[in-house]
Design an enzyme around this catalytic site. Structure first.
Site, PDB file in Angstrom:
ATOM      1  N   ARG A 165      44.840  82.235  75.750  1.00  0.00           N
ATOM      2  CA  ARG A 165      44.717  83.685  75.923  1.00  0.00           C
ATOM      3  C   ARG A 165      45.686  84.387  74.974  1.00  0.00           C
ATOM      4  O   ARG A 165      46.888  84.179  75.030  1.00  0.00           O
ATOM      5  CB  ARG A 165      45.009  84.119  77.362  1.00  0.00           C
ATOM      6  CG  ARG A 165      44.920  85.650  77.505  1.00  0.00           C
ATOM      7  CD  ARG A 165      44.711  86.142  78.918  1.00  0.00           C
ATOM      8  NE  ARG A 165      45.910  86.087  79.736  1.00  0.00           N
ATOM      9  CZ  ARG A 165      46.014  86.651  80.949  1.00  0.00           C
ATOM     10  NH1 ARG A 165      44.980  87.296  81.473  1.00  0.00           N
ATOM     11  NH2 ARG A 165      47.133  86.538  81.648  1.00  0.00           N
ATOM     12  N   ASP A 446      52.714  88.207  87.720  1.00  0.00           N
ATOM     13  CA  ASP A 446      52.782  88.469  86.291  1.00  0.00           C
ATOM     14  C   ASP A 446      52.755  89.980  86.099  1.00  0.00           C
ATOM     15  O   ASP A 446      52.906  90.741  87.061  1.00  0.00           O
ATOM     16  CB  ASP A 446      51.698  87.711  85.507  1.00  0.00           C
ATOM     17  CG  ASP A 446      50.296  88.270  85.707  1.00  0.00           C
ATOM     18  OD1 ASP A 446      50.142  89.304  86.403  1.00  0.00           O
ATOM     19  OD2 ASP A 446      49.346  87.679  85.168  1.00  0.00           O
TER      20      ASP A 446
END
Length: 532
Positions: A165, A446
């Protein structure tokens, strides 16, 4: 000290370490420079277009499906193909590109590891470079790690499939400039991972696979498709060798899923319900609408109508086009306390059963300890099938814009507000200290959860909302609770950890981005200024 590459149009603000020199080779820099000069200007236009669209929404124009692309939505077409090693993605684990985590994730009982340069990585220069080194070594099967106690971590045979990613379109890489401006972080991540690894990946029957985050429109999908085609052409690969999965984690993107699939059809294999960022984007996009304010984040779960509609529409759209529909993140962390752990596993099972029943092809976890639980739920649902592409949801009633835009009901509480403050401050402190993936109160947090926490409070203040006990949410109340929760954090963590950390800087940033009149798009942008 800066590093000059004599013939390159790119300037590097850091001298290269030995590690950096092994990644930033002259051919790799040339490839990156070609991509930047070709695609950075258009990226700037796309970011400008985001601002125009948001200003229309701020002025009262709600997001909707777009009329000019009706022909794409209304005709039959399918994505190009899905490689063999991506046909079964029933459980994917995500995590930052740190060496030990990469090994543990690839060894977990999962099908795919999404190695993350984005929301779970604080992108200081050394971590970004180390991440590229770690993935290069993982692709070659040579990665190992020895901890301080002498324990050695190595790859098992047949590890999970690796997907990288890259950073979102909005994030710069400030240590590399082109024509005096920082280059796009996503192009930096993509170029180096692709350039160093495509040969080895293809030789072992895999390929250069990517996750694309924070996309907001089909034009951004078109940009990425052109980036991929340019990269393939530059090294002589057939069209469609690079494959991507796109996260649908912004409110504007949910109205353009067909178009995103269409414009990436040679390169795309699926879409993913990035639900935490999606909730953040819902708050941020509709920030000026006082009648579309969400309650405590603990109440905003996937069985709420607007989120259920998002999941079901994504599945129906993807499967009609032959693409995967991936489920969202289980952020829970297993507990050593048997009672708490039983509660965690029950929560995860219920969440994954809902996704599997809806027709998702697979799901996300943040911790290897949840792999067996998620795997058993999806294996039971799939039976002998590798995925659920056969679940079409054709009998579903149409999902209209209003269903996707109607907020859920629920209380706004002082305890919810206090919890938001504690989570956001602790996450920001970890992020500016270089750690983007943090266990807080039993959840692997996150950037998305900190974003929900601070934008929720901003919106409550902005619209003068009241808590369920009658208190009006004001800047003064927020500052009072922030001061009190800082003391709670200090008590919970202890004086030594608190005083040696960057909690006062984190609180100052939290205070600034929560009380200023204009909502800041991403806390990682001002946060990046505090990173090495």
């Amino acid at each position: 000290m800066s590093q000059q590459i004599t013939h390159s149009p790119l300037d590097f603000t850091r001298q290269f370490s030995e590690q950096a020199s092994s990644i930033l080779t002259e051919p790799a820099i040339d490839f990156l420079a070609d991509l930047v000069s070709q695609f950075a200007p258009v990226r700037q236009q796309l970011l400008t277009e985001r601002r125009y669209i948001q200003s229309d929404i701020d002025a009262g124009k709600l997001p909707d499906f777009i009329s000019e692309t009706f022909s794409i939505r209304d005709t039959e077409w399918r994505i190009q193909n899905i490689p063999d090693d991506l046909l079964d993605r029933r459980v994917e684990i995500t995590g930052p590109v740190e060496r030990k985590m990469v090994i543990n994730a690839l060894n977990a009982n999962v099908k795919v590891f999404m190695a993350d340069f984005e929301d779970s990585l604080a992108p200081n220069w050394s971590k970004v470079i180390e991440g590229q080194v770690n993935l290069r070594d993982a692709v070659r099967g040579t990665i190992s790690y020895t901890n301080e106690a002498g324990k050695i971590y190595q790859l098992k045979p047949d590890p999970a499939v690796l997907v990288c990613r890259v950073r979102g379109l909005h994030l710069p890489e400030k240590h590399v400039t082109w024509q005096g401006e920082p280059i796009p972080g996503g192009l930096f991540d993509f170029a180096l991972y692709f350039f160093h690894n495509y040969r080895e990946l293809l030789a072992k029957g895999s390929g250069p696979y990517f996750y694309l985050p924070k996309m907001q429109s089909y034009k951004e999908a078109q940009w990425w498709s052109q980036v991929f085609s340019f990269a393939e052409d530059s090294v002589g690969l057939p069209r469609g060798t690079i494959k991507a999965t796109v996260l649908i984690e912004t409110l504007p993107a949910v109205f353009q899923m067909d178009e995103i699939l269409y414009h990436l059809r040679e390169h795309i294999v699926g879409l993913n319900c990035g639900r935490w960022d999606y909730i953040f984007s819902y708050i941020k996009t509709l920030k000026n609408f006082g009648d579309r304010v969400l309650p405590d984040r603990q109440v905003v779960t996937m069985d709420q109508p607007f989120l259920s509609a998002y999941s079901r529409l994504l599945i129906k759209t993807c499967h009609r086009r032959g693409a995967f529909a991936m489920g969202g993140m289980a952020a829970f962390i297993p507990s050593k306390d048997p009672q708490r752990n039983a509660w965690v596993l029950n929560k995860v099972i219920k969440d994954k059963e809902l996704e599997a029943a809806n027709g998702h092809d697979g799901t996300w976890i943040a911790h290897p300890g949840l792999a067996d639980t998620a795997m058993s739920v999806f294996s039971k649902a799939l039976g002998s099938r590798p995925n659920q592409l056969d679940v079409t949801r054709e009998e579903d009633a149409p999902i209209y814009a209003e269903t996707l835009l109607t907020p859920c009901q629920g209380a706004r509480t002082e305890e919810g507000m206090r919890a938001n403050i504690r989570v956001a401050v602790q996450y920001i402190e970890a992020w500016i200290s270089g750690n983007g993936c943090v266990p807080i109160y039993g959840l692997m947090e996150d950037a998305a959860t900190a974003e929900i926490s601070r934008t929720s409070i901003w919106q409550w203040i902005h619209h003068g909302k009241t808590l369920d006990d009658g208190q009006k949410v004001t800047k003064e109340l927020f500052r009072q609770l922030l001061a009190e929760e800082m003391q709670v954090i200090q008590q919970e963590l202890g004086d030594q950890r608190f005083c040696s950390g960057r909690f006062h800087e984190a609180a100052a940033l939290m205070e600034k981005i929560t009380t200023q009149d204009e909502l800041i798009d991403f806390l990682t942008l001002p946060g990046y200024a505090l990173l090495a």
